[in-house]
Scaffold this motif. Structure first.
Motif, PDB file in Angstrom:
ATOM      1  N   VAL A 196       0.837  -1.213   0.000  1.00 48.28           N
ATOM      2  CA  VAL A 196       0.000   0.000   0.000  1.00 48.28           C
ATOM      3  C   VAL A 196       0.866   1.254   0.000  1.00 48.28           C
ATOM      4  O   VAL A 196       0.584   2.224  -0.726  1.00 48.28           O
ATOM      5  N   VAL A 197       1.925   1.285   0.801  1.00 46.09           N
ATOM      6  CA  VAL A 197       2.816   2.454   0.832  1.00 46.09           C
ATOM      7  C   VAL A 197       3.473   2.664  -0.530  1.00 46.09           C
ATOM      8  O   VAL A 197       3.572   3.803  -1.030  1.00 46.09           O
ATOM      9  N   TRP A 199       2.307   1.760  -3.467  1.00 45.90           N
ATOM     10  CA  TRP A 199       1.295   2.257  -4.402  1.00 45.90           C
ATOM     11  C   TRP A 199       0.950   3.717  -4.131  1.00 45.90           C
ATOM     12  O   TRP A 199       0.705   4.478  -5.060  1.00 45.90           O
ATOM     13  N   TRP A 200       0.919   4.102  -2.842  1.00 49.58           N
ATOM     14  CA  TRP A 200       0.605   5.486  -2.514  1.00 49.58           C
ATOM     15  C   TRP A 200       1.693   6.421  -3.024  1.00 49.58           C
ATOM     16  O   TRP A 200       1.418   7.456  -3.630  1.00 49.58           O
ATOM     17  N   GLY A 203       1.453   6.572  -6.756  1.00 42.24           N
ATOM     18  CA  GLY A 203       0.357   7.415  -7.209  1.00 42.24           C
ATOM     19  C   GLY A 203       0.718   8.881  -7.203  1.00 42.24           C
ATOM     20  O   GLY A 203       0.374   9.623  -8.136  1.00 42.24           O
ATOM     21  N   MET A 204       1.422   9.329  -6.162  1.00 42.11           N
ATOM     22  CA  MET A 204       1.838  10.725  -6.109  1.00 42.11           C
ATOM     23  C   MET A 204       2.843  11.038  -7.208  1.00 42.11           C
ATOM     24  O   MET A 204       2.757  12.081  -7.872  1.00 42.11           O
TER      25      MET A 204
END
Length: 434
Positions: A196-197, A199-200, A203-204
């Protein structure tokens, strides 16, 4: 006296071999096959004659319609003018609208090569899994990369999106391998957090570096349609539902009450709700539970709902396979000193999955055909294209059998291929008589 007896013996005993003769006509060739399979008794003979009559009537009704079909005409009225009252199908709708039937009416014409290439590469990626005995194991690397490559080919845009998606799975796997020897729960939640980290952060970075100068033109999900949409939903949902269904089946048999009842409630609830209801939830209701201004891709919502639906059914199929195994298999695993993950991976699941192949294939075939239900939520799949833009046009309003027959043919080819592969796989895994 002895000479007389010897003469009598010589008269009845043959001292030379007779030349070989062909068997009677009724015992060889097509006549023998027909006598044994079609006319073995009176009842079978009557049923054979009735079947021949039925086939004759069907062919006399359909062959003129097929052979006299029109393949080049701008509209249904032009087809009727060419036929001049004769029986014949207006197949010109297929030559005129084939691109809409396969790719939808909004996907860019110049980009048809991208989903076509993704479809061809699907067979290359599936070969190491489906025919593992006959393909080199190094091809599994391409199989792991294929989902990200296919996403980029079909949706286009910046390549950073699939790259960071892949890096998220890599980060989760690395954390899993580091922590699994210490704690299973810590490895599970740690791998999810790492993914998740990643991907986050991705995404940014992707949002900050987004530019129009991309290698492939970005195509929105609302522009997907035709049989391509059915293949996307069927392939993705079947691939995701199988591991989730295995996890649910094992969770239902877990000795931990919380995990067991979560799996039981999920399976029973999903199996008790029609798929069309879940699709309406994905299309309408789910938006009310999201924060204002949040955009959640419709195809992704539909994939989640269809995957949940198929996972519940596959879980029950696999649970039946687990229940069919004798308790001696579990005792044998314990006697070898294997822990739970090892016994499931090496002994129990391989046998249970082999037993469950017919049921899994039945769910997969039904799921692929059920992807046509997305047409009721305004998604223009193959059936949605036929019912919507094509039949609504003035040029082809009234052409039903040709379009629906083409759709049935496409689905039959895919489903029949799945069925034949499952039968081949059962023969490959059948070790009882070797």
């Amino acid at each position: 006296m002895s000479d007389m007896m010897q003469h009598q013996i010589d008269a009845y005993v043959r001292r030379e071999m007779l030349p070989e003769q062909e068997p009677p006509v009724t015992e060889r060739g097509i006549v023998k096959w027909m006598r044994e399979n079609l006319f073995s008794n009176v009842t079978n003979a009557i049923m054979t004659l009735i079947a021949i009559l039925a086939v004759y009537l069907i062919l006399t009704a359909t062959l003129p319609w097929l052979l006299n079909g029109i393949w080049d005409a701008p509209s249904i009225r032009a087809c009727r003018e060419i036929l001049q009252g004769e029986v014949g199908g207006c197949f010109a709708v297929l030559t005129e609208r084939w691109n809409q039937l396969l790719f939808g009416f909004k996907y860019p014409d110049t980009e048809y090569w991208r989903p076509t290439l993704a479809f061809v590469l699907l067979f290359v990626a599936a070969a190491p899994v489906m025919f593992y005995k006959y393909t080199p194991r190094v091809m599994l690397f391409f199989t792991a990369l294929y989902p990200f490559l296919a996403y980029w080919l079909i949706w286009g845009g910046t390549i950073l999106t699939p790259v960071f998606a892949l890096l998220g799975f890599v980060a989760g796997y690395v954390v899993w391998t580091v922590l699994v020897k210490r704690s299973f729960a810590g490895a599970f939640f740690g791998s999810i957090a790492a993914a998740v980290v990643t991907w986050w952060i991705g995404g940014m970075i992707t949002g900050a570096m987004a530019t129009e100068n991309t290698l492939l033109i970005a195509v929105q999900s609302r522009d997907m349609g035709g049989f391509m949409l059915n293949l996307i939903l069927g392939t993705v949902c079947v691939s995701l539902s199988l591991p989730i269904g295995i996890a649910l089946a094992l969770g239902r048999q877990s000795s931990m009450p919380i995990i067991k009842w979560i799996c039981v409630i999920f399976i029973e609830f999903i199996r008790g709700v029609p798929l069309i209801t879940l699709l309406f939830v994905a299309n309408v209701v789910l938006a009310y539970f999201l924060p204002p201004g949040t955009t959640f891709d419709l195809i992704l919502r539909v994939i989640i709902m269809i995957t949940m639906f198929a996972s519940a059914y596959i879980a029950e199929v696999i649970r039946g396979g687990l229940a069919a195994l004798p308790t001696g298999q579990y005792e044998a695993a314990n006697s070898l000193g294997l822990d739970y993950p090892q016994s499931m991976r090496l002994i129990i699941l391989p046998q249970a999955l082999k037993i469950s192949i017919p049921g899994i294939v039945n769910v997969a075939v039904g799921l692929f055909k059920d992807t046509t239900l997305v047409s009721v939520i305004s998604m223009f799949d193959l059936v949605g294209m036929i019912r919507g833009p094509i039949l609504a046009s003035t040029e082809w309003n009234g052409v039903y059998w040709e379009l629906l027959g083409f759709a049935a043919l496409l689905f039959f080819v895919v489903c029949y291929g799945i069925s034949q592969y499952s039968q081949w796989l059962e023969r490959e895994l059948n070790t009882d008589h070797r």
